[in-house]
Design a protein around this motif. Structure first.
Motif, short mmCIF file in Angstrom:
data_model
loop_
_atom_site.label_atom_id
_atom_site.label_comp_id
_atom_site.label_asym_id
_atom_site.label_seq_id
_atom_site.Cartn_x
_atom_site.Cartn_y
_atom_site.Cartn_z
N MET B 183 0.81 -1.21 0.00
CA MET B 183 0.00 0.00 0.00
C MET B 183 0.85 1.26 0.00
N LEU B 212 8.63 8.14 -6.13
CA LEU B 212 7.23 7.81 -5.91
C LEU B 212 6.61 8.92 -5.07
N SER B 216 1.57 6.72 -3.94
CA SER B 216 1.95 5.63 -4.83
C SER B 216 2.07 4.34 -4.02
N PRO B 217 1.44 3.25 -4.51
CA PRO B 217 1.58 1.99 -3.79
C PRO B 217 3.06 1.63 -3.63
N LYS B 326 15.82 0.65 -12.92
CA LYS B 326 15.34 2.01 -12.65
C LYS B 326 16.15 2.65 -11.54
N ARG B 328 16.52 6.52 -10.50
CA ARG B 328 16.14 7.89 -10.85
C ARG B 328 16.48 8.83 -9.72
N GLU B 368 2.07 15.24 -2.28
CA GLU B 368 1.73 14.60 -3.56
C GLU B 368 1.95 15.58 -4.71
N ARG B 369 1.62 16.83 -4.49
CA ARG B 369 1.86 17.84 -5.53
C ARG B 369 3.35 18.04 -5.78
N TYR B 371 5.45 15.76 -5.73
CA TYR B 371 5.79 14.62 -6.60
C TYR B 371 5.36 14.91 -8.05
N ASP B 372 4.19 15.51 -8.22
CA ASP B 372 3.70 15.84 -9.56
C ASP B 372 4.69 16.73 -10.30
N TRP B 374 7.89 16.81 -9.88
CA TRP B 374 9.06 16.00 -10.23
C TRP B 374 8.79 15.16 -11.49
N LYS B 375 7.55 14.61 -11.56
CA LYS B 375 7.21 13.75 -12.69
C LYS B 375 7.44 14.43 -14.02
N PHE B 483 8.89 -2.80 -5.87
CA PHE B 483 8.80 -4.27 -5.80
C PHE B 483 9.64 -4.96 -6.86
#
Lengths: 507, 545
Positions: B183, B212, B216-217, B326, B328, B368-369, B371-372, B374-375, B483
């Motif tokens: 989760m 993440l 993000s899970p 990966k 990053r 969370e924003r 992170y957005d 960064w994306k 994972f």
């Protein structure tokens, strides 16, 4: 007052499948449906529009067996081609896993796409073994169900081994990862990558970069990754299932909403309908999600932990239905042989992720991902039935008329980018926001799968830890809807598995 | 070729894991050399004096994960390692309030109740759940990850151990564990807490170093990765190494030298030499060659195989898998020399929590924003910052009366977007300055006078981390902790046991199981594998097997 062995609440595909499985085992079953006709989400319509879910991805043959129906007689139709729409007009046609341009030349990324598609279908077949049975955990190791589970798991292990070491390792590596990386490791970003990314997240409140999206993508390929439109549409399919069920002597009562589930001494004894009628049965299976069941029994029927888990179940729907009535049964800008194709507007995987971002904060995607198919409504008139994502159920400011108008405009504008002549051919637009879907079908949040299909809400953890074997709370109370393993998608397996689990413990 | 350049094992890179592996091998009486490109050792566990009188832990900055087994085996306290736990932390708000985190249970309870009485109750349940997960995972850190596709007795044995431990949890707890591993930290916190500030404070550990977002899970696991360490038995506690993080590397290096190992600094590996599928040694940038039947690379998996091994020495499939790995960059760092202690006007005088990690994020959605941003290739408009002033506890870090501040910044992309082009090359001086401005703006939320206190400031973008330390894309964990890159998948499926397709070539850095952090576990595990596989028979001169 009447008495049955079991009552099934809701006549969606899962409710019908649960009833059929029980009836086949010789149990007397009563199905109660609030709407005027069975079918749930599969057949929900507004006015004269087409049904909510016009396409079949994953209808399970195991389920049809429970209805005693030979799939060959069902008229499930041929697999539909898909078209990855390109804003520049260079649309890509997909038949099976093969990608070509409109004029039939193989697409540059076609071989890579085919390889990946094939890989996903292979993985899907593996997961299907798990989907076709209740999650492990029933009975002791040496009981009959316990041994059956062990056998199933060993078979899965054997299947894995048979793939060979490199494939098995790759499967275990990608299973829990994110679709964005998986796809872009194999091909450059573009409409093909976008189509896969869109398929990975459809119905869920997640983006292709979120871990877990590979699982949902594989899951979608569980029955070969083919999409079909049943002859006569979904209402016809549901009618066939309904008829088959009636032959077994099962009672189906439509227009009968349930007011409450009656409990005595922590045991289910029956239900009371909104009309005040009491129907008795020692077992109640609910196609509704656990939150709605909690409303029917009262929270006091559950211990604190179970109630807490139910409250925290994530059920945020993100797909709105927009139906566009067309002047003719063809999509302007596409050749006639593609007029029934599944159209996907997702020009790139990045586009899909960007569409997801605003929805996290309760806003509409200004540039949404759209999946659309031209279908005929029961009255024969042609509609383009579109799933528009992301349109969150908990939209800021709520789903008032202005929001629906806005979505209507966004949908038209977005489709027009790839199909400029489409708006001229549209005569009427219907918008069904997730809140409306929730109200009409009882699916919490209007979510496609009744509950987010995320890694922490699948398999034995679906809908919650301790409820994965369909039984919940008081004795005799079961879930049988899409919020349980293995989830929705007009597959019917959740209902069939639930009934199988009920039969395992039948005394 | 002179005899003195022949070794039993060459370790490429003097990061803390490389040094750990080398020390274990030297302890087993092997002739070991560590080669390092920089003039100093430590990799990202380093103390550097970039401004006269101040010491910066300029990459990693706090310590908790270092496995106590490693400290004990190598006798690190004897070589001068002291880790001092700090007492708490806090999150400041733009409105002038704060949430203080105390290690003292009652103080924390009272502070939580000030924000939300319900959350004070929930914290009990939450911390128990985390602790149970820590207990479950800790035994796996110093064991090999079994290859599920293998039927070798050793793999079956390890797999059996995993099944036994999982079974031992019981049905309910096993379900909780599976949930926890899959989760997001956001969902986990939403299930327990109602107060935004408390949630934001606790969420930080779930995103540090990863690409993440809090929703993000898989980020609940990342949180666990930061909690599974301990200081003197206090699980989840963090502290400062006296003298900065370089003290850890220095202690391990001292242990290594004591056991007869050597360290060769100032020239990095240009090529790992192979012949007929077997490693033969390394060639350095300055032209020197060292020869050994075993090479352990402390570099990340991408750097090791894509930059320093001849392409034709590797199977194509393996190379492709490495390319897919990966790694990053998602974080940046500010190291600041302060003329005196900055003011924290919101906090009470002499508040103890100021000695810990301080943040200024107010809600999960704000994170969370971040992170957005960064994306899409930008640093966060409102980054998450993890800010500490270690000189309060460790007087060796700054002159008397002055202080040193370390600010970890999340998110900052490696491939910065400028004019539609994403590339690490875009990190120009101007861009770094602009990012530092953003971060200073965040620090001002807690200490408004920060700009007046600055005597010297080092700004490290992911590009500097890559160039200086050698971490590809500036990823602090040598590879994402998702994972598909954990446990038997780390770094690649089929190669989770430190080995590679080239015989004698091993990985001993954080790219390998169990991953990043100043933990020492990959180094120790790799050394054990090397001893088991290579030192048996008469291949190597050491006595251990």
């Amino acid at each position: 007052m009447s008495r049955f062995d079991a009552i099934v609440i809701g006549a969606g595909i899962n409710g019908l499948a649960a009833a059929a499985t029980l009836a086949r085992a010789g149990k007397s079953v009563c199905v109660l449906e609030q709407a005027a006709a069975p079918g749930g989400m599969a057949t929900l319509r507004l006015d004269d529009g087409p049904e909510l879910a016009p396409l079949l991805w994953n209808l399970s043959p195991v389920v049809l067996k429970a209805f005693n129906i030979d799939p060959a007689t069902l008229g499930l139709g041929a697999p539909l081609p898909a078209v990855a729409l390109d804003p520049g007009g260079a649309h890509i046609v997909l038949r099976g896993g093969w990608a070509t341009s409109l004029s039939g030349e193989t697409h540059a990324d076609g071989p890579a796409f085919q390889r990946l598609h094939g890989q996903l279908v292979t993985y899907g077949a593996l997961l299907r073994r798990l989907a076709e049975a209740p999650p492990p955990g029933g009975g002791t190791l040496l009981s009959q169900p316990g041994l059956a589970q062990l056998l199933r798991l060993s078979r899965l292990g054997l299947d894995l081994k048979r793939m060979g070491k490199p494939e098995m390792r790759r499967f275990l590596q990608v299973l829990l990862s994110n679709a964005y990386d998986l796809i872009l490791d194999e091909m450059p970003d573009g409409p093909l990558a976008g189509l896969l990314a869109a398929d990975a997240v459809r119905g869920n409140a997640t983006g292709p970069r979120s871990p877990g999206s590979v699982f949902t993508l594989i899951y979608r390929m569980g029955h070969g990754g083919e999409v079909r439109r049943p002859e006569g549409g979904m209402p016809n399919l549901i009618r066939r299932l309904d008829e088959a069920l009636q032959k077994t002597g099962c009672t189906i009562r439509t227009g009968t909403p349930v007011a409450r589930i009656i409990l005595e001494d922590d045991r289910v004894t029956g239900v009371e309908t909104k009309g005040g009628e009491i129907i008795e049965a020692p077992r109640v299976l609910s196609s509704l999600g656990p939150k709605s069941v909690l409303g029917l029994t009262g929270a006091e029927a559950f211990d604190i932990e179970a109630a807490r888990r139910i409250r925290h179940l994530r059920t945020r729907g993100t797909v709105a239905k927009v139906n566009l009535r067309l002047t003719a049964p063809r999509v302007p800008g596409l050749p006639d042989d593609l007029s029934a194709a599944r159209l996907v507007y997702a020009p790139s995987a990045d586009y899909v992720e960007a569409a997801f971002t605003p929805s996290k904060y309760g806003s509409l995607s200004e540039a949404p991902v759209i999946e659309a198919t031209c279908v005929a409504a029961p009255d024969g008139r042609p509609w383009l039935s579109a799933n528009v994502q992301y349109a969150p159920a908990d939209l800021d400011g709520g789903w008032d008329d202005a929001a629906c108008d806005r979505l209507r405009q966004i949908t038209l504008d977005t489709l027009a980018r790839a199909l400029p002549d489409l708006p001229g051919a549209v005569e009427e637009l219907q918008v069904i926001p997730p809140t409306r879907i929730a109200a009409e079908t009882g699916a919490a949040g209007g979510h496609w799968h009744h509950a987010e299909l995320a890694l922490d809400q699948i398999f034995a953890l679906r809908p919650g830890n301790g409820m994965g074997r369909y039984a919940m709370g008081p004795r005799g109370l079961y879930l049988c809807g899409a919020s349980t393993h293995p989830g929705g998608d007009v597959m019917g397996l959740a209902g069939r598995n639930a009934a199988a689990a009920v039969l395992e413990g039948w005394v | 070729m002179s005899e003195n350049r022949r070794y039993d094992v060459i370790v490429a890179g003097a990061g803390h894991n490389g040094l750990t592996a080398a020390a274990y091998l030297a302890r087993a009486a092997l002739k070991v050399v560590v080669v390092e490109k920089n003039d100093w050792i430590g990799g990202a566990a380093v103390s550097r004096s970039l401004h006269e009188g101040w010491t910066y832990s300029n990459c990693s900055y706090v310590c908790s994960l270092l496995r106590r087994e490693v400290a004990r085996d190598l006798d690190l306290p004897k070589y001068g390692l002291q880790v001092i736990p700090y007492e708490g932390g806090g999150s400041f708000t733009r409105g002038g309030d704060y949430f203080a985190y105390y290690s003292d249970h009652n103080a924390l309870r009272r502070e939580m109740a000030r924000h939300s009485p319900r959350d004070a109750d929930a914290y009990h349940r939450y911390s128990q759940a985390i602790m149970r997960q820590c207990r479950f995972i800790r035994p796996f850190l110093l064991r090999d990850a079994p290859d599920p596709a293998s039927i070798r007795p050793r793999d079956l044995g390890e797999l059996g151990y995993l099944v036994k431990k999982a079974w031992g949890l019981g049905k309910r707890e096993l379900g909780e564990t599976l949930r926890f591993w899959t989760m997001s930290i956001g969902d986990l916190l939403d299930e327990h807490f109602e107060n935004d500030l408390i949630k934001a404070h606790l969420a930080g550990s779930g995103i540090i170093g990863t690409g993440l977002g809090v929703y993000s899970p898989g980020t609940a696991y990342v949180l666990l990765h930061h909690y599974m360490g301990d200081i003197d038995g206090g699980i989840g506690a963090w502290g400062f190494a006296r003298g900065g993080m370089g003290a850890i590397s220095a202690a391990i290096a001292a242990a290594l030298k004591d056991h007869g190992g050597t360290i060769h600094t100032g020239s990095g590996v240009s090529e790992i030499l192979t012949r007929d599928g077997r490693v033969t040694g390394v060639a350095l940038e300055d032209g020197t060659e060292f020869h050994a039947p075993v090479v352990a690379s402390n570099m990340d998996v991408k750097r090791t195989f894509l930059k320093h091994v001849a392409p034709n020495a590797l199977p194509d499939e393996f190379r492709r898998a490495v390319e897919r790995f990966k790694i990053r960059g998602s974080s940046a760092k500010l190291n600041i020399a302060l003329d005196r202690f900055p003011a924290f006007p919101a906090a009470p005088d002499h508040a103890s929590f100021i000695r810990g990690d301080m943040h200024v994020s107010e809600s999960l959605w704000e994170l969370e924003r971040a992170y957005d941003d960064w994306k899409v290739g930008r640093w966060s408009e409102r980054p998450y910052i993890d800010m500490l002033i270690p000189s309060q506890i460790d007087p060796t870090m700054a002159p008397a009366g002055a202080h040193m501040m370390t600010v970890f910044v999340q998110y900052a992309p490696y491939d910065l977007e400028v004019g539609g082009i994403r590339s690490g090359e875009n990190w120009t001086e101007d861009q770094r300055k602009a990012m530092a401005e953003t971060v200073l703006g965040q620090i001002e939320v807690a200490c408004p006078d920060i700009r007046d206190r600055i005597l010297h400031m080092e700004v490290r973008s992911p590009l500097e981390l890559e160039n200086e330390v050698g971490l590809t894309e500036g990823n602090i964990f040598q590879g994402e902790l998702t994972f598909d890159q954990l446990f038997f998948n780390r770094p690649l499926p089929g190669y989770s046991q430190y080995d590679s397709p080239i015989r004698g070539l091993y990985l001993c850095g954080s790219s390998a199981h169990p991953g990043g952090g100043v933990m020492g576990a990959p180094g120790a595990n790799a050394a054990r594998t090397i001893l088991r596989r290579e030192a048996s028979g008469k291949k190597l001169r050491g006595y251990a097997a």
